[in-house]
Design a protein around this motif. Sequence first.
Motif, PDB file in Angstrom:
ATOM      1  N   GLN A 132     -32.467 -44.648  24.101  1.00 32.48           N
ATOM      2  CA  GLN A 132     -32.584 -43.846  22.874  1.00 32.48           C
ATOM      3  C   GLN A 132     -31.269 -43.185  22.515  1.00 32.48           C
ATOM      4  O   GLN A 132     -30.866 -43.171  21.346  1.00 32.48           O
ATOM      5  CB  GLN A 132     -33.650 -42.768  23.059  1.00 32.48           C
ATOM      6  CG  GLN A 132     -35.069 -43.278  23.075  1.00 32.48           C
ATOM      7  CD  GLN A 132     -36.018 -42.251  23.627  1.00 32.48           C
ATOM      8  OE1 GLN A 132     -35.808 -41.060  23.502  1.00 32.48           O
ATOM      9  NE2 GLN A 132     -37.085 -42.707  24.247  1.00 32.48           N
TER      10      GLN A 132
ATOM     11  N   SER B 264     -33.242 -36.316  23.507  1.00 29.30           N
ATOM     12  CA  SER B 264     -33.252 -37.386  24.514  1.00 29.30           C
ATOM     13  C   SER B 264     -32.351 -37.034  25.688  1.00 29.30           C
ATOM     14  O   SER B 264     -32.662 -37.357  26.840  1.00 29.30           O
ATOM     15  CB  SER B 264     -32.785 -38.697  23.895  1.00 29.30           C
ATOM     16  OG  SER B 264     -33.653 -39.111  22.882  1.00 29.30           O
TER      17      SER B 264
ATOM     18  N   SER C 211     -38.359 -44.711  21.468  1.00 28.30           N
ATOM     19  CA  SER C 211     -38.930 -43.373  21.430  1.00 28.30           C
ATOM     20  C   SER C 211     -40.455 -43.441  21.345  1.00 28.30           C
ATOM     21  O   SER C 211     -41.161 -42.628  21.971  1.00 28.30           O
ATOM     22  CB  SER C 211     -38.290 -42.637  20.259  1.00 28.30           C
ATOM     23  OG  SER C 211     -39.162 -41.820  19.608  1.00 28.30           O
TER      24      SER C 211
END
Lengths: 158, 158
Positions: free
Chosen positions: A21, A58, A142
Amino acid sequence: MEEQVPGAIGTSGSLALRFGQIIFSAASLAFMCVGVEFYAYTSFCFLVTIKGLSVPWSLTMAMVDASSVFAHRPSRRLHIVSVVVIGDWLLSLLSLAAACSAASVADYMVTETGASGFVCGKKVCSRYQVSAAMAFMSWCLSLASALFNTWLLPSLYY
Amino acid sequence: MEEQVPGAIGTSGSLALRFGQIIFSAASLAFMCVGVEFYAYTSFCFLVTIKGLSVPWSLTMAMVDASSVFAHRPSRRLHIVSVVVIGDWLLSLLSLAAACSAASVADYMVTETGASGFVCGKKVCSRYQVSAAMAFMSWCLSLASALFNTWLLPSLYY
């Protein structure tokens, strides 16, 4: 009794997903921002905002996973996982929205170039498109994180 | 032991949500299709396709709810609810994507009109915008349905 869900928070699978991500979000930001006038278009600004939010998120989650994988500190309490699930779903929906907006506007710009003069140069247009594609990749990862963590939630609750 | 989740499949709340989805989706389709050349633009075609899928889905679900509310036929078996949850989430994500695409292209058309001549007439542009707004409304209701049904799922599973 905890289940071992691969890809849920605190596993090495989750760490890999988070790194993916970060890489794709940062690539999307880089292609959109460097030398391109994105701030003239609402949907590109939206993409930049959302990616600017999702990179730190993230990164934080990657640190939580790393501390769990390498230092063996458990992070699977109900309230932590709940917050992570809510944040993941929220950012996943927003990043789908941002990726779709950017992709559709980039596509519209490319198809309209022939009819009514230059909307964007060939090089700039393709950068917008690559940026939207990267945003879609980061959305997929995600969503995977969000699904794995949601799968873990009931086993902590009951 | 079943919980009574308001808004989950088989309740009157769910029936109301489904009716709302049908009305907003149909309104979005109507504003987009009648007399407007939507098929020249990829994202408007996408919106029409997704709304064309979600109207029959919501209609079917409304019938399931109605048979449960008025005829007292239970519909809460694990495999039925699982299929409904998967379908709801899929259509909810796709309808978010379609609404965002349509909204961003409509917005781009409106802002670009001044600079490089007419992209769409004032009346047509505002119809695109209303259609995108209706699509967002129907997405909100569809997300609510998906969340309520997901909430019900673990109580059937454990």
